[in-house]
Scaffold this motif. Sequence first.
Motif, PDB file in Angstrom:
ATOM      1  N   THR A 153      47.374 -65.811  72.729  1.00 32.78           N
ATOM      2  CA  THR A 153      47.208 -65.550  71.294  1.00 32.78           C
ATOM      3  C   THR A 153      47.814 -66.716  70.519  1.00 32.78           C
ATOM      4  O   THR A 153      48.692 -67.423  71.024  1.00 32.78           O
ATOM      5  CB  THR A 153      47.933 -64.253  70.869  1.00 32.78           C
ATOM      6  OG1 THR A 153      49.288 -64.344  71.291  1.00 32.78           O
ATOM      7  CG2 THR A 153      47.284 -63.019  71.487  1.00 32.78           C
TER       8      THR A 153
ATOM      9  N   ILE B 161      56.423 -67.114  72.653  1.00 32.06           N
ATOM     10  CA  ILE B 161      56.597 -65.742  72.184  1.00 32.06           C
ATOM     11  C   ILE B 161      58.101 -65.424  72.212  1.00 32.06           C
ATOM     12  O   ILE B 161      58.881 -66.058  72.927  1.00 32.06           O
ATOM     13  CB  ILE B 161      55.779 -64.712  72.995  1.00 32.06           C
ATOM     14  CG1 ILE B 161      55.964 -64.898  74.493  1.00 32.06           C
ATOM     15  CG2 ILE B 161      54.320 -64.794  72.627  1.00 32.06           C
ATOM     16  CD1 ILE B 161      57.055 -64.123  75.069  1.00 32.06           C
TER      17      ILE B 161
ATOM     18  N   THR C 296      55.375 -60.454  73.224  1.00 34.07           N
ATOM     19  CA  THR C 296      54.782 -60.494  71.884  1.00 34.07           C
ATOM     20  C   THR C 296      55.662 -61.266  70.894  1.00 34.07           C
ATOM     21  O   THR C 296      56.817 -61.560  71.171  1.00 34.07           O
ATOM     22  CB  THR C 296      54.607 -59.075  71.297  1.00 34.07           C
ATOM     23  OG1 THR C 296      55.856 -58.406  71.390  1.00 34.07           O
ATOM     24  CG2 THR C 296      53.524 -58.303  72.022  1.00 34.07           C
ATOM     25  N   TYR C 297      55.105 -61.518  69.782  1.00 37.73           N
ATOM     26  CA  TYR C 297      55.697 -62.057  68.561  1.00 37.73           C
ATOM     27  C   TYR C 297      55.990 -63.553  68.620  1.00 37.73           C
ATOM     28  O   TYR C 297      57.026 -63.997  69.091  1.00 37.73           O
ATOM     29  CB  TYR C 297      56.961 -61.278  68.164  1.00 37.73           C
ATOM     30  CG  TYR C 297      57.362 -61.507  66.709  1.00 37.73           C
ATOM     31  CD1 TYR C 297      56.424 -61.910  65.763  1.00 37.73           C
ATOM     32  CD2 TYR C 297      58.677 -61.323  66.279  1.00 37.73           C
ATOM     33  CE1 TYR C 297      56.773 -62.128  64.449  1.00 37.73           C
ATOM     34  CE2 TYR C 297      59.047 -61.529  64.957  1.00 37.73           C
ATOM     35  CZ  TYR C 297      58.088 -61.934  64.054  1.00 37.73           C
ATOM     36  OH  TYR C 297      58.445 -62.148  62.746  1.00 37.73           O
ATOM     37  N   HIS C 298      55.051 -64.289  68.103  1.00 41.34           N
ATOM     38  CA  HIS C 298      55.281 -65.716  67.871  1.00 41.34           C
ATOM     39  C   HIS C 298      56.132 -65.822  66.606  1.00 41.34           C
ATOM     40  O   HIS C 298      55.620 -65.663  65.500  1.00 41.34           O
ATOM     41  CB  HIS C 298      53.944 -66.443  67.649  1.00 41.34           C
ATOM     42  CG  HIS C 298      53.120 -66.579  68.885  1.00 41.34           C
ATOM     43  ND1 HIS C 298      52.345 -65.556  69.383  1.00 41.34           N
ATOM     44  CD2 HIS C 298      52.953 -67.627  69.738  1.00 41.34           C
ATOM     45  CE1 HIS C 298      51.723 -65.976  70.480  1.00 41.34           C
ATOM     46  NE2 HIS C 298      52.083 -67.217  70.715  1.00 41.34           N
TER      47      HIS C 298
ATOM     48  N   THR D 248      51.684 -62.733  62.324  1.00 34.84           N
ATOM     49  CA  THR D 248      51.180 -61.386  62.623  1.00 34.84           C
ATOM     50  C   THR D 248      50.761 -61.331  64.094  1.00 34.84           C
ATOM     51  O   THR D 248      50.332 -62.336  64.664  1.00 34.84           O
ATOM     52  CB  THR D 248      49.957 -61.031  61.750  1.00 34.84           C
ATOM     53  OG1 THR D 248      48.940 -62.016  61.989  1.00 34.84           O
ATOM     54  CG2 THR D 248      50.315 -61.004  60.284  1.00 34.84           C
ATOM     55  N   ASP D 249      50.899 -60.148  64.677  1.00 33.01           N
ATOM     56  CA  ASP D 249      50.605 -60.014  66.103  1.00 33.01           C
ATOM     57  C   ASP D 249      49.147 -59.653  66.385  1.00 33.01           C
ATOM     58  O   ASP D 249      48.791 -59.322  67.513  1.00 33.01           O
ATOM     59  CB  ASP D 249      51.539 -58.961  66.725  1.00 33.01           C
ATOM     60  CG  ASP D 249      52.677 -59.645  67.487  1.00 33.01           C
ATOM     61  OD1 ASP D 249      52.447 -60.749  68.004  1.00 33.01           O
ATOM     62  OD2 ASP D 249      53.779 -59.080  67.543  1.00 33.01           O
TER      63      ASP D 249
ATOM     64  N   CYS E 208      46.841 -64.012  63.606  1.00 36.63           N
ATOM     65  CA  CYS E 208      48.012 -64.881  63.775  1.00 36.63           C
ATOM     66  C   CYS E 208      48.339 -65.651  62.494  1.00 36.63           C
ATOM     67  O   CYS E 208      48.484 -66.884  62.533  1.00 36.63           O
ATOM     68  CB  CYS E 208      47.799 -65.880  64.905  1.00 36.63           C
ATOM     69  SG  CYS E 208      47.846 -65.160  66.540  1.00 36.63           S
TER      70      CYS E 208
ATOM     71  N   ASN F  84      53.347 -63.718  58.562  1.00 35.12           N
ATOM     72  CA  ASN F  84      53.504 -62.281  58.337  1.00 35.12           C
ATOM     73  C   ASN F  84      54.276 -61.952  57.057  1.00 35.12           C
ATOM     74  O   ASN F  84      54.514 -60.776  56.764  1.00 35.12           O
ATOM     75  CB  ASN F  84      54.146 -61.597  59.560  1.00 35.12           C
ATOM     76  CG  ASN F  84      55.575 -62.053  59.826  1.00 35.12           C
ATOM     77  OD1 ASN F  84      56.189 -62.713  58.979  1.00 35.12           O
ATOM     78  ND2 ASN F  84      56.105 -61.700  60.979  1.00 35.12           N
TER      79      ASN F  84
END
Length: 367
Positions: free
Chosen positions: A153, A159, A166-168, A221-222, A226, A229
């Motif tokens: 992603t 990440i 998850t979560y860049h 955003t996940d 992307c 956020n």
Amino acid sequence: MLPLLSLAVSCLLFLALASGAAIRRDTVPPDATKAAVDAMMALYDEQTGLWDPNSTASSWWQSGVALWALTEYMVKSGSHEYLPQALNTVKIQRAPLTWWPDGDGEFRADSTDDTGWWALAMTSLYELTGDEEYLLIAEEDEAYMYKYWNTTTCSGGLIWNIPSRTYHNAISNELYLELTAKLHNLIPEDTMYLNHSLQEWEWFKNSGMINGDNLINDGLTDDAACVNNGMTIWTYNQGVILGGLVELYEATGDILYLDEAQRIADAVVNSATLVRDGTLSEPCSNEEACEPNGTAFKGIFIRELAKLNAALDDHRYRSFISQNAVTAYENAQNGSNFYGFQWQGPYDNVTIGTQEAAVQLLVAAYL
Ligand SMILES: *[C@@H]1O[C@H](CO)[C@@H](O)[C@H](O)[C@H]1NC(C)=O
Ligand SMILES: *[C@@H]1O[C@H](CO)[C@@H](O)[C@H](O)[C@H]1NC(C)=O
Ligand SMILES: *[C@@H]1O[C@H](CO)[C@@H](O)[C@H](O)[C@H]1NC(C)=O
Ligand SMILES: *[C@@H]1O[C@H](CO)[C@@H](O)[C@H](O)[C@H]1NC(C)=O
Ligand SMILES: *[C@@H]1O[C@H](CO)[C@@H](O)[C@H](O)[C@H]1NC(C)=O
Ligand SMILES: *[C@@H]1O[C@H](CO)[C@@H](O)[C@H](O)[C@H]1NC(C)=O
């Protein structure tokens, strides 16, 4: 003294005293930095090698920042007074963590940023001691973080959350930028770390994390989009990026990295949210709301701003940094060199986060 002049001076003095106006300091006592370090070490626990380990108001990564602040203080002051404690911390904390058994030691926990703080402390300990063992730990940490460079992603970037992949977010990627560029600058003939650093910057600057005001939100955003956020603009996310860009400037000689760093630094210094009456402030309103993690952020920003300041010919951020140091000394300190959260005061409560932030501030201003 001429009688008239003497009279004038007395009058002014009388007026100043009578009006109750505090005579503003433009500096702090010469031993204030060491005294803040000594107070930070009063929170140190030999048994665990951590600072304030039993408090719910402290986090493990903050001990990594405390180690970084302590080693940098020693590098800059020439003192080796707390080297035994620094080495004790590494010896104990580099072992696999009881609370995160999946990591196999060398400062690996459940989020990639944790490792970044300890790894930067290792580069500083290497600068202090010249012992390659610490450089090697930092290199192993870099390799560990790079495993979480994820193109599934968001077309790349690290990440943050290891269990969920998850979560860049901003902090992990900023720390990775600074760590890789720093490793490149410490290791003669390196090309790999420079490549990783340039790869990180290419990704980061196009990720949308830097918003239209030149400030950096918490992450992306996940979902498939992307995009930025819009989450909190923490001070430390405006700071670590500066350290990374200065290291990249030193690695390449390309002034554009310093220009980008100045755009971000200027956006902070001119921000009505992050700077109130000249004093750096966190968006969360008080110590309780920021605990535990946010209490350390401002010191990290200032440490990195000082690094940018030193790289610029005009040292344009010097007065901002020293003004903050004087303000914190006068208003956030409790009379025994323990510092609370809000640098504009009043003194609230010391935690390892607030104290290491004060150490980083004083080191930035005076060493
Ligand atoms: C932290 O708690 C443990 C277990 O309760 C105790 O043995 C230790 O002495 C405490 N450490 C500090 C620094 O208070
Ligand atoms: C990359 O992210 C995806 C989606 O979260 C995950 O399934 C995958 O395991 C991740 N790969 C690595 C190397 O972290
Ligand atoms: C780094 O990148 C350069 C240019 O793309 C390449 O020549 C070099 O082999 C790379 N170094 C490593 C260790 O990957
Ligand atoms: C503080 O940071 C740690 C490590 O990243 C995290 O595990 C913890 O949930 C955070 N605490 C709060 C209250 O955000
Ligand atoms: C400042 O705080 C420390 C730590 O809580 C405490 O030990 C000390 O007594 C305080 N000093 C004053 C003058 O209140
Ligand atoms: C004050 O700090 C201590 C740790 O130093 C922490 O245990 C306590 O919860 C804090 N109190 C408040 C009101 O923030």
